[in-house]
Design a protein around this motif. Structure first.
Motif, PDB file in Angstrom:
ATOM      1  N   SER A 183       0.900  -1.246   0.048  1.00 37.34           N
ATOM      2  CA  SER A 183       0.193  -0.102   0.000  1.00 37.34           C
ATOM      3  C   SER A 183       0.992   1.092  -0.051  1.00 37.34           C
ATOM      4  CB  SER A 183      -1.091  -0.058   1.296  1.00 37.34           C
ATOM      5  OG  SER A 183      -1.661   1.358   1.357  1.00 37.34           O
ATOM      6  N   PHE A 184       0.417   2.277  -0.714  1.00 38.62           N
ATOM      7  CA  PHE A 184       1.181   3.842  -0.880  1.00 38.62           C
ATOM      8  C   PHE A 184       0.140   4.562  -0.070  1.00 38.62           C
ATOM      9  CE2 PHE A 184       2.932   1.360  -4.626  1.00 38.62           C
ATOM     10  CZ  PHE A 184       4.182   0.781  -3.820  1.00 38.62           C
ATOM     11  N   HIS A 185      -0.548   4.215   0.809  1.00 41.13           N
ATOM     12  CA  HIS A 185      -1.425   5.357   1.305  1.00 41.13           C
ATOM     13  C   HIS A 185      -0.452   6.126   2.374  1.00 41.13           C
ATOM     14  CE1 HIS A 185      -3.888   6.710   4.732  1.00 41.13           C
ATOM     15  NE2 HIS A 185      -4.879   6.844   3.738  1.00 41.13           N
ATOM     16  N   PRO A 186      -0.814   7.509   2.560  1.00 39.90           N
ATOM     17  CA  PRO A 186       0.124   8.396   3.057  1.00 39.90           C
ATOM     18  C   PRO A 186       0.570   8.039   4.387  1.00 39.90           C
ATOM     19  CG  PRO A 186      -1.638   9.725   2.283  1.00 39.90           C
ATOM     20  CD  PRO A 186      -1.864   8.161   2.005  1.00 39.90           C
ATOM     21  N   VAL A 187      -0.066   7.287   5.256  1.00 42.14           N
ATOM     22  CA  VAL A 187       0.477   6.659   6.517  1.00 42.14           C
ATOM     23  C   VAL A 187       1.549   5.504   6.436  1.00 42.14           C
ATOM     24  CG1 VAL A 187      -1.684   7.471   8.022  1.00 42.14           C
ATOM     25  CG2 VAL A 187      -1.447   5.389   7.123  1.00 42.14           C
ATOM     26  N   LYS A 188       1.699   4.991   5.314  1.00 36.78           N
ATOM     27  CA  LYS A 188       2.355   3.727   4.958  1.00 36.78           C
ATOM     28  C   LYS A 188       3.873   4.114   4.885  1.00 36.78           C
ATOM     29  CE  LYS A 188      -1.385   1.456   5.711  1.00 36.78           C
ATOM     30  NZ  LYS A 188      -2.338   0.793   4.638  1.00 36.78           N
ATOM     31  N   ILE A 189       4.656   3.163   4.541  1.00 39.32           N
ATOM     32  CA  ILE A 189       6.127   3.482   4.406  1.00 39.32           C
ATOM     33  C   ILE A 189       6.628   4.375   3.197  1.00 39.32           C
ATOM     34  CG2 ILE A 189       8.376   2.567   4.305  1.00 39.32           C
ATOM     35  CD1 ILE A 189       6.963   1.346   6.514  1.00 39.32           C
ATOM     36  N   ILE A 190       6.121   4.236   2.171  1.00 36.63           N
ATOM     37  CA  ILE A 190       6.378   5.379   1.060  1.00 36.63           C
ATOM     38  C   ILE A 190       5.082   5.472   0.450  1.00 36.63           C
ATOM     39  CG2 ILE A 190       8.772   4.752   0.527  1.00 36.63           C
ATOM     40  CD1 ILE A 190       7.671   3.361  -2.102  1.00 36.63           C
ATOM     41  N   THR A 191       4.714   6.698  -0.130  1.00 34.35           N
ATOM     42  CA  THR A 191       3.276   7.082  -0.466  1.00 34.35           C
ATOM     43  C   THR A 191       3.225   7.524  -2.006  1.00 34.35           C
ATOM     44  OG1 THR A 191       1.427   8.206  -0.034  1.00 34.35           O
ATOM     45  CG2 THR A 191       3.364   9.289   0.126  1.00 34.35           C
ATOM     46  N   THR A 192       2.169   7.204  -2.548  1.00 29.40           N
ATOM     47  CA  THR A 192       1.557   7.786  -3.891  1.00 29.40           C
ATOM     48  C   THR A 192       0.400   8.738  -3.721  1.00 29.40           C
ATOM     49  OG1 THR A 192       0.220   5.947  -4.554  1.00 29.40           O
ATOM     50  CG2 THR A 192       2.893   6.148  -5.353  1.00 29.40           C
ATOM     51  N   TYR A 292      13.644  -8.326   9.224  1.00 30.31           N
ATOM     52  CA  TYR A 292      13.876  -6.968   9.512  1.00 30.31           C
ATOM     53  C   TYR A 292      12.853  -5.981   9.305  1.00 30.31           C
ATOM     54  CZ  TYR A 292      16.345  -2.447   8.571  1.00 30.31           C
ATOM     55  OH  TYR A 292      16.735  -0.997   8.603  1.00 30.31           O
ATOM     56  N   SER A 293      12.144  -5.510  10.176  1.00 30.51           N
ATOM     57  CA  SER A 293      10.986  -4.904  10.083  1.00 30.51           C
ATOM     58  C   SER A 293      11.138  -3.532   9.387  1.00 30.51           C
ATOM     59  CB  SER A 293      10.301  -4.484  11.625  1.00 30.51           C
ATOM     60  OG  SER A 293       9.106  -3.750  11.429  1.00 30.51           O
ATOM     61  N   ALA A 294       9.863  -2.992   8.681  1.00 31.05           N
ATOM     62  CA  ALA A 294       9.730  -1.791   8.177  1.00 31.05           C
ATOM     63  C   ALA A 294       9.439  -0.780   9.047  1.00 31.05           C
ATOM     64  CB  ALA A 294       8.988  -1.902   6.684  1.00 31.05           C
ATOM     65  N   TYR A 295       8.787  -1.294  10.516  1.00 29.68           N
ATOM     66  CA  TYR A 295       8.189  -0.326  11.423  1.00 29.68           C
ATOM     67  C   TYR A 295       7.301   0.507  11.058  1.00 29.68           C
ATOM     68  CZ  TYR A 295      10.897  -1.792  15.433  1.00 29.68           C
ATOM     69  OH  TYR A 295      11.378  -2.631  16.819  1.00 29.68           O
ATOM     70  N   HIS A 296       6.316   0.143  10.367  1.00 27.99           N
ATOM     71  CA  HIS A 296       5.049   1.061   9.957  1.00 27.99           C
ATOM     72  C   HIS A 296       4.429   1.469  11.246  1.00 27.99           C
ATOM     73  CE1 HIS A 296       1.321   2.482   8.653  1.00 27.99           C
ATOM     74  NE2 HIS A 296       0.709   1.414   9.122  1.00 27.99           N
ATOM     75  N   LEU A 297       4.307   0.587  12.292  1.00 26.09           N
ATOM     76  CA  LEU A 297       3.731   0.859  13.664  1.00 26.09           C
ATOM     77  C   LEU A 297       4.828   0.807  14.756  1.00 26.09           C
ATOM     78  CD1 LEU A 297       0.179  -0.560  13.014  1.00 26.09           C
ATOM     79  CD2 LEU A 297       0.697   1.964  12.684  1.00 26.09           C
ATOM     80  N   PHE A 298       4.506   1.514  15.839  1.00 28.51           N
ATOM     81  CA  PHE A 298       5.070   1.289  16.963  1.00 28.51           C
ATOM     82  C   PHE A 298       4.013   0.922  18.047  1.00 28.51           C
ATOM     83  CE2 PHE A 298       7.609   1.202  20.834  1.00 28.51           C
ATOM     84  CZ  PHE A 298       8.635   0.551  20.524  1.00 28.51           C
ATOM     85  N   VAL A 299       3.769  -0.277  18.459  1.00 29.26           N
ATOM     86  CA  VAL A 299       2.375  -0.822  19.098  1.00 29.26           C
ATOM     87  C   VAL A 299       3.077  -1.090  20.721  1.00 29.26           C
ATOM     88  CG1 VAL A 299       0.999  -1.152  17.487  1.00 29.26           C
ATOM     89  CG2 VAL A 299       2.124  -3.072  18.703  1.00 29.26           C
TER      90      VAL A 299
END
Ligand SMILES: *Cc1c(COP(=O)(O)O)cnc(C)c1O
Length: 380
Positions: A183-192, A292-299
């Motif tokens: 997904s390239f939604h703005p909250v994800k790692i890279i966006t379109t 190796y995580s992309a760390y989208h979230l920190f929970v």
């Protein structure tokens, strides 16, 4: 408000988008194949298709893998609803595999047991959608081995995980799956803006997904059944318009150049949280050493009795905490399909304790300090 996630847009990103606006093609131009080529090259997959969202990617991945009425798809309850909805779009049914209490990803043990039972009852899923929650890859070598022994196909919902890896494979390589989606939604790692991508190593799956992306229409001469002339095209199946524009593709291509930098920065932020929150009565996210995580979230997990209060206190201080996820099976739409809240007790237990705290590459040292201080005040 410090949000829980946010895009980073540079001057170069802006210039690359503006350039497309004054070029010949706003869509169906040369940028999309370039973007696809760059992502598949980065991940080490053979085929990549850019689409207008990860939800669309999941939908056409299911169709390309042959999911249809009467079939079954399994996924994790700890995900965004799209990971499950893709089955329903195809007229198939959905079920869930409960999560592992340490990684919050679908549990390999539960998967194995549930497949054994399903096999005995003659009701195996056709597709398993594994979700790499928060950017941490599922244990894909084990998942693949188990799924293979029952003939189950795998889609990796890697909406959180571009830039991450599992063992020596980049997430997106499809080394352990039939399809991976981003997904390239703005909250994800890279966006379109909005956008997504489908990757696969199967030419057959890629060809079919490509048809579904554009109305079921092909112009490729070797695929046409007849040919009246150079204007000719044929519709071969009922497809959709799920294309990404060149405007979006240019943004994605520019963002992709910084992907490793962005993920490194996310690890720095995680490192500071891990250090500064270590002595508080909360659970930090366990990292499986084979990935190796992309760390989208920190929970973080807190005492469920105090979760609401902590959440509200942080919000009062303009700290945009959030909760990922409300277990999908508890949504009214899924409850109406017959799921009960306690069907997946680990997902429920996790849900009652979890809080997502701010994690994005432009989070300043000062703002991260504010988040940490607020948590120390609430929890000490
Ligand atoms: C964001 C997300 C999606 C949907 O992505 P869109 O690009 O918004 O369609 C699907 N699955 C997961 C796990 C997500 O986080």
């Amino acid at each position: 408000m410090i949000p829980y996630g946010r895009q980073e847009i540079t001057e170069r990103d802006i210039n690359s988008v503006v350039e497309i606006l004054s070029s010949d093609f706003l869509t169906q131009g040369p940028v999309i194949p370039k973007f696809e080529h760059a992502v598949k090259g980065y991940c080490g997959a053979s085929y990549a298709l850019a689409v207008n969202s990860a939800t669309s990617a999941l939908h056409i991945a299911c169709l390309a893998l042959g999911l249809k009425e009467g079939d079954l798809l399994w996924t994790s309850p700890n995900t965004f609803v799209a990971s499950a909805n893709c089955a329903l779009y195809c007229g198939a049914e959905v079920d869930f595999v409960d999560i592992c209490p340490s990684t919050y990803n679908l549990s390999v043990e539960q998967l194995e047991e549930k497949l054994e039972r399903a096999s005995a009852m003659g009701r195996l899923p056709k597709i398993l959608v594994t979700v790499h929650f928060a950017g941490q890859s599922c244990q894909m070598n084990e998942v693949r081995a188990i799924a293979d022994s029952y003939g189950v196909k795998i889609i990796e919902d890697a909406s959180h995980a571009i830039g991450g890896s599992f063992l020596s494979s980049k997430v997106g390589s499809c080394d352990y799956s039939d399809v991976t989606i981003f997904s390239f939604h703005p909250v994800k790692i890279i966006t379109t803006g909005e956008g997504g991508m489908l990757l696969t190593n199967s030419k057959d799956v890629a060809d079919r997904a490509e048809l579904y992306r554009t109305h079921g229409i092909t112009r490729q001469i070797d695929r046409l059944e007849s040919n009246d002339g150079p204007w000719f095209y044929e519709q071969h199946c009922l497809g959709f318009n799920y294309r990404l524009t060149d405007i979006q593709g240019a943004l994605g291509l520019s963002q992709l150049e910084r992907l490793d930098e962005i993920v490194t920065r996310r690890h720095e932020i995680a490192g500071i949280y891990n250090q500064e929150l270590a002595d508080l009565p909360l659970t930090l996210p366990h990292q499986n050493p084979s990935q190796y995580s992309a760390y989208h979230l920190f929970v973080i997990l807190v005492d469920p009795e105090r979760r609401l209060q902590i959440f509200e206190k942080l919000r009062e201080q303009d700290i945009g905490v959030n909760v990922h996820y409300i277990p999908v099976h508890t949504q009214p739409y899924f409850a109406n399909l017959g799921f009960l809240r306690e069907d997946f007790p680990e997902a429920m237990k996790y849900y009652r304790s979890t809080i997502s705290i701010p994690m994005f590459p432009t989070l300043t040292e000062g703002d991260q300090g504010r988040v940490i201080e607020a948590l120390v005040r609430e929890l000490k």
